[in-house]
Design a protein around this motif. Structure first.
Motif, mmCIF file in Angstrom:
data_model
loop_
_atom_site.group_PDB
_atom_site.id
_atom_site.type_symbol
_atom_site.label_atom_id
_atom_site.label_comp_id
_atom_site.label_asym_id
_atom_site.label_seq_id
_atom_site.Cartn_x
_atom_site.Cartn_y
_atom_site.Cartn_z
ATOM 1 N N THR A 5 -0.252 -13.468 8.256
ATOM 2 C CA THR A 5 0.854 -12.524 8.089
ATOM 3 C C THR A 5 0.576 -11.616 6.901
ATOM 4 O O THR A 5 -0.137 -11.984 5.970
ATOM 5 C CB THR A 5 2.204 -13.237 7.850
ATOM 6 O OG1 THR A 5 2.113 -13.992 6.654
ATOM 7 C CG2 THR A 5 2.586 -14.131 9.017
ATOM 8 N N LEU A 6 1.176 -10.435 6.938
ATOM 9 C CA LEU A 6 1.066 -9.469 5.846
ATOM 10 C C LEU A 6 2.472 -8.959 5.543
ATOM 11 O O LEU A 6 2.993 -8.109 6.261
ATOM 12 C CB LEU A 6 0.151 -8.312 6.232
ATOM 13 C CG LEU A 6 -1.308 -8.689 6.456
ATOM 14 C CD1 LEU A 6 -2.025 -7.621 7.262
ATOM 15 C CD2 LEU A 6 -1.983 -8.905 5.125
ATOM 16 N N PRO A 7 3.120 -9.475 4.506
ATOM 17 C CA PRO A 7 4.491 -9.057 4.197
ATOM 18 C C PRO A 7 4.538 -7.684 3.527
ATOM 19 O O PRO A 7 3.555 -7.207 2.975
ATOM 20 C CB PRO A 7 4.969 -10.148 3.238
ATOM 21 C CG PRO A 7 3.721 -10.640 2.573
ATOM 22 C CD PRO A 7 2.633 -10.514 3.606
ATOM 23 N N ASN A 8 5.711 -7.064 3.595
ATOM 24 C CA ASN A 8 6.000 -5.817 2.873
ATOM 25 C C ASN A 8 5.006 -4.704 3.167
ATOM 26 O O ASN A 8 4.361 -4.170 2.272
ATOM 27 C CB ASN A 8 6.057 -6.078 1.355
ATOM 28 C CG ASN A 8 7.073 -7.135 1.001
ATOM 29 O OD1 ASN A 8 8.187 -7.121 1.506
ATOM 30 N ND2 ASN A 8 6.681 -8.071 0.160
ATOM 31 N N VAL A 9 4.880 -4.346 4.444
ATOM 32 C CA VAL A 9 3.960 -3.274 4.826
ATOM 33 C C VAL A 9 4.727 -2.115 5.446
ATOM 34 O O VAL A 9 5.818 -2.290 5.993
ATOM 35 C CB VAL A 9 2.876 -3.758 5.814
ATOM 36 C CG1 VAL A 9 2.067 -4.884 5.233
ATOM 37 C CG2 VAL A 9 3.471 -4.153 7.146
ATOM 38 N N THR A 10 4.129 -0.940 5.349
ATOM 39 C CA THR A 10 4.598 0.227 6.078
ATOM 40 C C THR A 10 3.585 0.459 7.193
ATOM 41 O O THR A 10 2.411 0.708 6.919
ATOM 42 C CB THR A 10 4.679 1.456 5.156
ATOM 43 O OG1 THR A 10 5.568 1.163 4.082
ATOM 44 C CG2 THR A 10 5.160 2.678 5.914
ATOM 45 N N LEU A 11 4.038 0.345 8.431
ATOM 46 C CA LEU A 11 3.157 0.379 9.595
ATOM 47 C C LEU A 11 3.201 1.738 10.282
ATOM 48 O O LEU A 11 4.278 2.319 10.457
ATOM 49 C CB LEU A 11 3.592 -0.697 10.603
ATOM 50 C CG LEU A 11 2.834 -0.758 11.913
ATOM 51 C CD1 LEU A 11 1.444 -1.310 11.673
ATOM 52 C CD2 LEU A 11 3.589 -1.610 12.910
ATOM 53 N N ASP A 32 1.526 -2.263 -2.624
ATOM 54 C CA ASP A 32 0.752 -1.799 -3.781
ATOM 55 C C ASP A 32 -0.064 -0.540 -3.491
ATOM 56 O O ASP A 32 -0.817 -0.069 -4.330
ATOM 57 C CB ASP A 32 -0.159 -2.914 -4.299
ATOM 58 C CG ASP A 32 -1.243 -3.324 -3.307
ATOM 59 O OD1 ASP A 32 -1.385 -2.699 -2.225
ATOM 60 O OD2 ASP A 32 -1.958 -4.300 -3.603
ATOM 61 N N GLY A 33 0.060 0.015 -2.260
ATOM 62 C CA GLY A 33 -0.636 1.243 -1.903
ATOM 63 C C GLY A 33 -1.960 1.050 -1.185
ATOM 64 O O GLY A 33 -2.540 2.020 -0.708
ATOM 65 N N ASN A 34 -2.462 -0.181 -1.110
ATOM 66 C CA ASN A 34 -3.721 -0.428 -0.397
ATOM 67 C C ASN A 34 -3.550 -0.180 1.093
ATOM 68 O O ASN A 34 -2.564 -0.616 1.692
ATOM 69 C CB ASN A 34 -4.200 -1.865 -0.628
ATOM 70 C CG ASN A 34 -4.811 -2.049 -1.985
ATOM 71 O OD1 ASN A 34 -5.483 -1.169 -2.502
ATOM 72 N ND2 ASN A 34 -4.576 -3.216 -2.578
ATOM 73 N N LYS A 35 -4.532 0.507 1.686
ATOM 74 C CA LYS A 35 -4.493 0.819 3.112
ATOM 75 C C LYS A 35 -5.401 -0.134 3.881
ATOM 76 O O LYS A 35 -6.490 -0.481 3.421
ATOM 77 C CB LYS A 35 -4.917 2.260 3.353
ATOM 78 C CG LYS A 35 -3.946 3.259 2.745
ATOM 79 C CD LYS A 35 -4.319 4.678 3.081
ATOM 80 C CE LYS A 35 -3.394 5.665 2.435
ATOM 81 N NZ LYS A 35 -2.019 5.585 2.824
ATOM 82 N N LYS A 36 -4.932 -0.521 5.071
ATOM 83 C CA LYS A 36 -5.670 -1.428 5.940
ATOM 84 C C LYS A 36 -5.370 -1.052 7.383
ATOM 85 O O LYS A 36 -4.504 -0.225 7.658
ATOM 86 C CB LYS A 36 -5.237 -2.875 5.692
ATOM 87 C CG LYS A 36 -5.433 -3.326 4.241
ATOM 88 C CD LYS A 36 -5.011 -4.750 4.041
ATOM 89 C CE LYS A 36 -5.085 -5.154 2.578
ATOM 90 N NZ LYS A 36 -6.403 -5.184 2.012
#
Length: 105
Positions: A5-11, A32-36
């Motif tokens: 899981t990856l919490p607190n993301v903007t998809l 934190d601004g990291n893009k994935k």
């Protein structure tokens, strides 16, 4: 350990579709601004080019990959990661759906 899981993301809801649908991914940004991106590669042999450095993390399935300048195919399965330098490329060979997270930078 495989990321589940990856919490607190903007998809980004619009999918990135490559190679006639053989690779589909969705980009997202962490708090934190990291893009994935997270996606799946269907059975095929494909060549990807990189702009930024990337780390490919397998979360399901398996693949073989070969980095630019190498003749050696290496295996990657759940929990495995491999790194690709910026402004480079890699080949990926998939015989079953390969689920991944791509960590940029």
């Amino acid at each position: 350990m495989t990321t589940t899981t990856l919490p607190n993301v903007t998809l980004t809801t619009q999918a990135n579709v490559y190679f006639d649908g053989k690779c589909v991914s969705h980009g997202f940004t962490l708090a934190d601004g990291n893009k994935k991106s997270v996606g799946v590669v269907l059975p095929a042999t494909l060549t990807f080019n990189t702009g930024a450095a990337e780390i490919m993390e397998c979360v399901g399935g398996a693949c073989e990959y070969k980095l630019a300048g190498s003749d050696e195919w290496k295996k990657s399965g759940p929990g495995d990661k491999f790194s690709i330098p910026a402004n480079s490329s890699f080949e990926i060979r998939v015989t079953e759906p390969y689920h991944y997270i791509c960590h940029f930078g």
